[in-house]
Design a protein around this motif. Structure first.
Motif, PDB file in Angstrom:
ATOM      1  N   TRP B 256       0.933  -1.321   0.015  1.00  0.00           N
ATOM      2  CA  TRP B 256      -0.156  -0.129  -0.175  1.00  0.00           C
ATOM      3  C   TRP B 256       0.888   1.197  -0.055  1.00  0.00           C
ATOM      4  O   TRP B 256       0.877   2.102  -0.668  1.00  0.00           O
ATOM      5  CB  TRP B 256      -0.951   0.182   1.207  1.00  0.00           C
ATOM      6  CG  TRP B 256      -2.047  -1.152   1.232  1.00  0.00           C
ATOM      7  CD1 TRP B 256      -2.275  -1.969   0.423  1.00  0.00           C
ATOM      8  CD2 TRP B 256      -3.008  -1.018   2.047  1.00  0.00           C
ATOM      9  NE1 TRP B 256      -3.174  -2.769   0.704  1.00  0.00           N
ATOM     10  CE2 TRP B 256      -4.049  -2.164   1.909  1.00  0.00           C
ATOM     11  CE3 TRP B 256      -3.491  -0.419   3.224  1.00  0.00           C
ATOM     12  CZ2 TRP B 256      -5.058  -2.679   2.295  1.00  0.00           C
ATOM     13  CZ3 TRP B 256      -4.706  -0.558   4.120  1.00  0.00           C
ATOM     14  CH2 TRP B 256      -5.407  -1.699   3.808  1.00  0.00           C
ATOM     15  N   ASP B 259       2.759   1.357  -3.414  1.00  0.00           N
ATOM     16  CA  ASP B 259       1.824   1.811  -4.601  1.00  0.00           C
ATOM     17  C   ASP B 259       0.979   3.223  -4.505  1.00  0.00           C
ATOM     18  O   ASP B 259       1.021   3.845  -5.355  1.00  0.00           O
ATOM     19  CB  ASP B 259       0.673   0.746  -4.645  1.00  0.00           C
ATOM     20  CG  ASP B 259       1.232  -0.438  -5.015  1.00  0.00           C
ATOM     21  OD1 ASP B 259       2.610  -0.776  -5.368  1.00  0.00           O
ATOM     22  OD2 ASP B 259       0.517  -1.433  -4.830  1.00  0.00           O
ATOM     23  N   ILE B 260       0.697   3.678  -3.380  1.00  0.00           N
ATOM     24  CA  ILE B 260      -0.020   4.627  -3.054  1.00  0.00           C
ATOM     25  C   ILE B 260       0.953   6.187  -3.392  1.00  0.00           C
ATOM     26  O   ILE B 260       0.529   6.987  -3.791  1.00  0.00           O
ATOM     27  CB  ILE B 260      -0.837   4.846  -1.677  1.00  0.00           C
ATOM     28  CG1 ILE B 260      -1.901   3.806  -1.718  1.00  0.00           C
ATOM     29  CG2 ILE B 260      -0.979   6.285  -1.424  1.00  0.00           C
ATOM     30  CD1 ILE B 260      -2.579   3.490  -0.433  1.00  0.00           C
ATOM     31  N   ASN B 263       1.746   6.200  -7.069  1.00  0.00           N
ATOM     32  CA  ASN B 263       0.693   6.870  -7.747  1.00  0.00           C
ATOM     33  C   ASN B 263       0.596   8.369  -7.572  1.00  0.00           C
ATOM     34  O   ASN B 263       0.261   9.164  -8.511  1.00  0.00           O
ATOM     35  CB  ASN B 263      -0.685   6.009  -7.301  1.00  0.00           C
ATOM     36  CG  ASN B 263      -1.828   6.552  -7.895  1.00  0.00           C
ATOM     37  OD1 ASN B 263      -2.756   7.212  -7.612  1.00  0.00           O
ATOM     38  ND2 ASN B 263      -2.167   6.041  -9.502  1.00  0.00           N
ATOM     39  N   VAL B 378      -9.416  17.591   2.337  1.00  0.00           N
ATOM     40  CA  VAL B 378      -9.571  16.319   2.244  1.00  0.00           C
ATOM     41  C   VAL B 378      -8.438  15.762   3.250  1.00  0.00           C
ATOM     42  O   VAL B 378      -7.302  15.607   3.048  1.00  0.00           O
ATOM     43  CB  VAL B 378      -9.470  15.799   0.930  1.00  0.00           C
ATOM     44  CG1 VAL B 378     -10.030  14.218   0.823  1.00  0.00           C
ATOM     45  CG2 VAL B 378     -10.540  16.568  -0.002  1.00  0.00           C
ATOM     46  N   VAL B 379      -9.041  14.614   3.983  1.00  0.00           N
ATOM     47  CA  VAL B 379      -8.131  13.846   4.996  1.00  0.00           C
ATOM     48  C   VAL B 379      -8.243  12.305   4.589  1.00  0.00           C
ATOM     49  O   VAL B 379      -9.445  12.010   4.974  1.00  0.00           O
ATOM     50  CB  VAL B 379      -8.231  14.294   6.617  1.00  0.00           C
ATOM     51  CG1 VAL B 379      -7.046  13.548   7.148  1.00  0.00           C
ATOM     52  CG2 VAL B 379      -8.392  15.792   6.633  1.00  0.00           C
ATOM     53  N   MET B 380      -7.062  11.554   4.376  1.00  0.00           N
ATOM     54  CA  MET B 380      -7.514  10.199   3.899  1.00  0.00           C
ATOM     55  C   MET B 380      -6.904   9.249   4.732  1.00  0.00           C
ATOM     56  O   MET B 380      -5.786   9.602   5.303  1.00  0.00           O
ATOM     57  CB  MET B 380      -6.914  10.159   2.372  1.00  0.00           C
ATOM     58  CG  MET B 380      -7.692  10.999   1.374  1.00  0.00           C
ATOM     59  SD  MET B 380      -6.640  10.851  -0.266  1.00  0.00           S
ATOM     60  CE  MET B 380      -7.991  11.321  -1.304  1.00  0.00           C
ATOM     61  N   ALA B 381      -7.062   7.989   4.676  1.00  0.00           N
ATOM     62  CA  ALA B 381      -6.454   6.944   5.173  1.00  0.00           C
ATOM     63  C   ALA B 381      -6.260   5.962   4.019  1.00  0.00           C
ATOM     64  O   ALA B 381      -7.339   5.462   3.481  1.00  0.00           O
ATOM     65  CB  ALA B 381      -6.812   6.180   6.435  1.00  0.00           C
ATOM     66  N   ASN B 382      -5.028   5.381   3.465  1.00  0.00           N
ATOM     67  CA  ASN B 382      -4.970   4.409   2.824  1.00  0.00           C
ATOM     68  C   ASN B 382      -5.611   4.485   1.328  1.00  0.00           C
ATOM     69  O   ASN B 382      -5.935   3.460   0.846  1.00  0.00           O
ATOM     70  CB  ASN B 382      -5.632   3.097   3.316  1.00  0.00           C
ATOM     71  CG  ASN B 382      -4.826   2.747   4.852  1.00  0.00           C
ATOM     72  OD1 ASN B 382      -3.698   2.783   4.875  1.00  0.00           O
ATOM     73  ND2 ASN B 382      -5.585   2.394   5.811  1.00  0.00           N
ATOM     74  N   ALA B 383      -5.524   5.767   0.889  1.00  0.00           N
ATOM     75  CA  ALA B 383      -5.669   6.332  -0.457  1.00  0.00           C
ATOM     76  C   ALA B 383      -4.923   6.962  -1.110  1.00  0.00           C
ATOM     77  O   ALA B 383      -4.395   7.923  -0.431  1.00  0.00           O
ATOM     78  CB  ALA B 383      -7.260   6.498  -0.550  1.00  0.00           C
ATOM     79  N   SER B 384      -5.063   7.194  -2.317  1.00  0.00           N
ATOM     80  CA  SER B 384      -4.151   8.186  -3.003  1.00  0.00           C
ATOM     81  C   SER B 384      -4.653   9.537  -2.842  1.00  0.00           C
ATOM     82  O   SER B 384      -5.800   9.807  -3.198  1.00  0.00           O
ATOM     83  CB  SER B 384      -3.954   7.835  -4.340  1.00  0.00           C
ATOM     84  OG  SER B 384      -3.252   8.669  -5.255  1.00  0.00           O
ATOM     85  N   ARG B 386      -4.447  11.523  -5.138  1.00  0.00           N
ATOM     86  CA  ARG B 386      -4.816  11.949  -6.457  1.00  0.00           C
ATOM     87  C   ARG B 386      -6.470  11.704  -6.536  1.00  0.00           C
ATOM     88  O   ARG B 386      -7.043  12.184  -7.598  1.00  0.00           O
ATOM     89  CB  ARG B 386      -4.251  11.086  -7.592  1.00  0.00           C
ATOM     90  CG  ARG B 386      -2.756  11.309  -7.861  1.00  0.00           C
ATOM     91  CD  ARG B 386      -2.618  12.382  -8.483  1.00  0.00           C
ATOM     92  NE  ARG B 386      -3.334  11.921 -10.048  1.00  0.00           N
ATOM     93  CZ  ARG B 386      -4.188  12.836 -10.466  1.00  0.00           C
ATOM     94  NH1 ARG B 386      -4.488  13.841 -10.061  1.00  0.00           N
ATOM     95  NH2 ARG B 386      -4.328  12.573 -12.052  1.00  0.00           N
ATOM     96  N   PHE B 387      -7.102  11.017  -5.535  1.00  0.00           N
ATOM     97  CA  PHE B 387      -8.650  11.123  -5.497  1.00  0.00           C
ATOM     98  C   PHE B 387      -9.290  12.500  -5.201  1.00  0.00           C
ATOM     99  O   PHE B 387     -10.587  12.584  -5.293  1.00  0.00           O
ATOM    100  CB  PHE B 387      -8.987   9.914  -4.599  1.00  0.00           C
ATOM    101  CG  PHE B 387      -8.765   8.487  -5.327  1.00  0.00           C
ATOM    102  CD1 PHE B 387      -9.389   8.060  -6.366  1.00  0.00           C
ATOM    103  CD2 PHE B 387      -8.021   8.051  -4.320  1.00  0.00           C
ATOM    104  CE1 PHE B 387      -8.888   7.054  -6.911  1.00  0.00           C
ATOM    105  CE2 PHE B 387      -7.936   6.410  -4.942  1.00  0.00           C
ATOM    106  CZ  PHE B 387      -8.244   6.042  -6.278  1.00  0.00           C
TER     107      PHE B 387
END
Lengths: 432, 432
Positions: B256, B259-260, B263, B378-384, B386-387
Motif C-alpha cells: 500500500w 503503490d500509493i 501513484n 480532504v483527509v485520507m487513510a490508505n488512499a491516493s 490523487r482522488f
C-alpha cells in the motif's frame, strides 16, 4: 474610512513582541486545536461555567460598565448609545441566560452532511468541523462580547474579539470572567482573546491575520462593515445593513398592509430587519396609502414621501433621492408610489441592500414573480420583515444576518460558524 | 506581487467610458437576471449550442491558438507552458465534450435545501439560487475559458473571464464563439464577458468590482492566487495550492505504501493533488523507505531527503528547510523521517496548505487521530491523494478545489457556484 475603527489611542505596548495582537491570535489558533476536539458535554459544561461566573461577577461587571458609562456621558456619546452600552443586574442575568441557551443548542460539529462510496470502494464522508478561529469586530453593545464567545465556543472555535472603545472596561472584565471560567473547567483560557487594548492596531492585525483568523464577522454600523470588508485579507462574512422594502399591490388586503407595515416599522425601529421604504403600486395608492399612513403617524412615524404620497398624506415630509438609499433605523419611513410591479422591482434592484423585502398581495402571479426576482437573503409575501431573525427562524441564537451570498445568507446559526472537511477511508486504492 | 497579473500592456481604450471593464461587468450583472431565470431545458440547449459551435469553429480556434503559440515560442515561455496552451482538433473536440458533460449535470438552481413552518404559520423555504456574476482570473490553459463559462451558465450565472496573456487570441475567439452560440438560442450574449483586452486594468476592476462580481475564483500559480486573495474586495474562493503529504507509519503494509506514494507522485506530477512530501515514522523507516524510494526512482523521481532518508537512500539529494514548503509540481519528492505521529502532525500543521493529506496505516487509533486532527479539505487513510478531484468525487465537473474554509472546501461542483435564499410565505403575520 479607517477612522471608524481608529477610535482610541494605541498604547505603547502594542508593538511589544511578547504581547501583541499577533501573539494573541497565535494563542487562539493554538487553543482552537483543543476546542475543535472538545466533546459536546465538555462544551456544555464550559458554557454553564461561563454563565454562572457572569452572574457571580455581576458587581465587578456593573462597576466596570459604570466607568464606561461615565466616560461616555462626559464624551457626549448620546442617550441611545448610552442605553445600548448599559449593563445592570437584569442585563447581566440576561447575558448569562443567553449563554445557557447557546449551551442547550445542538452541537453542529461532527455532523455528517454528505458522503458516499466511490466506485473503487473508497468511503467518502463530509463532516462539519469548526472554522478554527472566529474573529469579531463590533461596536458599543457589550453583550456581543459574550454572545460571540459563546457561539464560537459551542461550535468548537476559539474567538478573537475587538469591541468598541465605548465598552472597553466592560469588555475587559467580561473577557476575563469568561477566560477564568474556561480555566475552572480545565479548558485553555486562550480560547477567548481580546485585542481591545491594542486599539486600531488590534483591528488591523485581525483584518490582515491570514492563517490566524479563519473567518471575521463585523457587526455594527455600515461604515464599520464597509471598512472591514474592504480592508480585510481574511475571509469576511458581511452582515447587517438593511434598506428593507415592503411593496403594496392592488390586491393587498388593507388590514394586512397596515398591520405588517406598522409592525415592520414600529416594533423595533433601530434594527436591521425594520422596514425603511414602502413602495405602493399606483393602482393601489388611493385605497391603501391614507389608511396605512394614518396608522403609522398615530405611532409617531415621520413619513418621507414623494409627490404622489404627499398628495395623499398632508403630514408627509418631502423625500429626496437620498432617502431611498437610507437606513433610517428610527421612526422615519420613506414611501413612494411606483407605476407597477416592474417599477417596484427596479426600485428594489437599485436601492436594496439585499437583506429582506416583502410583498403584500393576494395575486399568485405577482407573489411568485416577486419571490423569484428579488435577489435578497430573505424574500417574503404577506409577512412582516421583522421575522428575519435567527430566533424567529428557529436557530436558537444568532451570529448575525449575512447579506452576502458566499457561505451564509440570511440569519446565521451555529452551523454557519463551521466549515466541512472530507474524510476518505480506503484500503490501498490508487488512481487509474 | 501585482506583476503576476500585470502581464500585458493596457490598451488606450481601457479608460473609455462606453467600453470599459466596468461596463462589461454591468452588462454581465444585467444578463445574470436573465440567466438566473432560465429553465434547465433552456440552459441545456444553450450548452449544446456552445458545444456544437466550438466544433464548427475549430479552424478559427486553432488558427488563433497558432498565433498564441508562435508568440509564446518567440517569447520563450517554455515547452510545458506551450503544451498547456496548445489546441488541436482533438483538444477542441474535448472542449466540446466537456461542455456537453456539464449540460448533462443536474441543475442545482431551485433545489429546496431546507425549510419548515414557523410556529405562527409562516412557511419558510431555503432554495438554491445562482450567485449572479462569477468572475475567474486564470492563466495559460484556454480550456478554463470554456469550462468556467459552461459551469457558470449551467448554474444560472453570468461569467466575467480574465485569462492569461499567453492565451489571449485563443480566448478571444472562444469567447466570441460562445457568445454567438448564446445569441443563436435567444439568450443574451452578455452573459459571457471577457476583460482580457483591458490587461491589468481588467483584472484590477474585477478584484474591486463590489456589487458587480458576486464571487471571484482565481486559478493558476500560487502567486496569482495570493494576489487575487490579497487585493480583492469582492468575495474570493481560494483554490488550489497543494503541498500534499503522505504519512507512513509502522503498521503500513509495504505494498500500500509503495503503490500509493508512487501513484500520488507519478501519475500526474503537475497537479495540485500530487503528493509533495512523504513523512515516515522512525519505527517504519528501515522497513519502508528503501522499497518505496526504489519504486519512485525507477519512475524517474528525484528524492529530496533529510539526513535519515539519505542514510537509507544513497541517491537522494539533500533536502533543505525550503523543500518542506515547496509545491514541486514535478517528479521531485521531499521525504523526511519523523519521530512519531505527533511529529508528523506537527510537520503537517507547519507546512500543509490544507489541500489533502493521507496516512498509510492499519492502526485504527492512528488513523482516527489523523482524520480528526489534520485540518485539511480532504483527509485520507490508505488512499491516493490523487482522488481529491471533482470527477473522482462524483461531481461530474470541477470549478476548482477550494483550500479555504468559507463557503466551499475541497472539490467544488455546480452547487458551490450557487448561493441560497430564504422564501417566506405568510398570511398577514406580524411579530409579537
Amino acid at each position: 474610512m479607517s477612522t471608524v475603527i481608529a477610535d482610541f489611542a494605541v498604547p505603547a505596548e502594542a508593538s511589544a513582541g511578547t504581547d501583541s495582537p499577533e501573539a494573541r491570535m497565535r494563542a487562539a489558533k493554538e487553543a482552537a486545536r483543543e476546542t475543535a476536539r472538545l466533546t459536546s458535554d465538555r462544551k456544555t459544561a464550559a458554557l454553564e461555567a461561563i454563565a454562572s461566573a457572569l452572574v457571580a461577577a455581576s458587581a465587578d461587571i456593573i462597576a466596570a460598565n459604570a466607568r464606561d458609562l461615565s466616560r461616555g456621558a462626559e464624551e457626549g456619546i448620546g442617550d441611545a448609545l448610552l442605553d445600548r452600552l448599559r449593563l445592570d443586574e437584569k442585563r447581566v442575568q440576561a447575558l448569562a441566560a443567553a449563554v445557557r441557551e447557546v449551551a442547550s443548542l445542538p452541537d453542529p460539529v461532527g455532523r455528517v452532511v454528505g458522503g458516499h462510496r466511490m466506485p473503487n470502494g473508497v468511503a467518502l464522508e463530509q463532516v462539519r468541523v469548526p472554522f478554527g478561529v472566529v474573529g469579531a469586530i463590533y461596536e458599543a453593545r457589550p453583550n456581543v462580547t459574550v454572545d460571540i464567545a459563546a457561539l464560537a465556543l459551542r461550535s468548537g472555535n476559539a474567538a478573537v474579539l475587538r469591541g468598541g472603545s465605548a465598552a472597553r472596561e466592560s469588555n475587559t472584565v467580561l473577557v476575563q470572567v469568561m477566560r477564568d471560567a474556561l480555566a475552572s473547567v480545565g479548558i485553555t483560557p486562550e480560547a477567548i482573546q481580546t485585542v481591545d487594548d491594542f486599539g486600531r492596531v488590534g483591528a488591523t492585525a485581525m483584518m490582515h491575520g491570514r492563517g490566524l483568523i479563519d473567518v471575521l464577522v463585523p457587526r455594527g454600523s455600515a461604515g464599520l462593515i464597509e471598512t472591514v470588508v474592504t480592508e480585510s485579507t481574511v475571509p469576511v462574512i458581511e452582515t447587517g445593513a438593511g434598506v428593507v422594502h415592503i411593496v403594496l399591490d392592488d390586491t393587498a388586503p388593507l388590514d394586512w398592509a397596515r398591520d405588517i407595515v406598522v409592525n415592520a416599522k414600529v416594533q423595533r425601529p433601530s434594527v436591521c430587519n425594520a422596514v425603511e421604504t414602502v413602495l405602493v403600486l399606483r393602482s393601489a395608492a388611493d385605497r391603501l396609502v391614507p389608511a396605512v399612513a394614518s396608522a403609522l403617524i398615530a405611532q409617531g412615524v415621520t413619513i418621507h414621501g414623494d409627490d404622489d404620497i404627499r398628495r395623499l398624506v398632508p403630514d408627509a415630509v418631502p423625500a429626496g433621492d437620498e432617502d431611498w438609499a437610507l437606513e433610517h433605523l428610527s421612526l422615519d419611513l420613506s414611501m413612494r408610489v411606483v407605476d407597477d410591479l416592474d417599477g417596484a422591482l427596479a426600485h428594489i434592484r437599485q436601492y436594496s441592500t439585499g437583506h429582506t423585502e416583502s410583498i403584500i398581495s393576494t395575486d399568485a402571479l405577482s407573489i411568485e414573480r416577486f419571490l423569484a426576482e428579488v435577489d435578497s437573503a430573505v424574500v417574503m409575501a404577506n409577512a412582516s420583515t421583522r421575522f428575519t431573525d435567527g430566533g424567529e427562524f428557529g436557530f436558537g441564537a444568532e451570529v448575525g444576518i449575512s447579506t452576502q451570498k458566499l457561505h451564509a445568507r440570511g440569519p446565521m446559526g451555529l452551523a454557519e460558524l463551521t466549515s466541512t472537511k472530507w474524510l476518505a477511508r480506503g484500503a490501498g486504492q490508487t488512481r487509474a
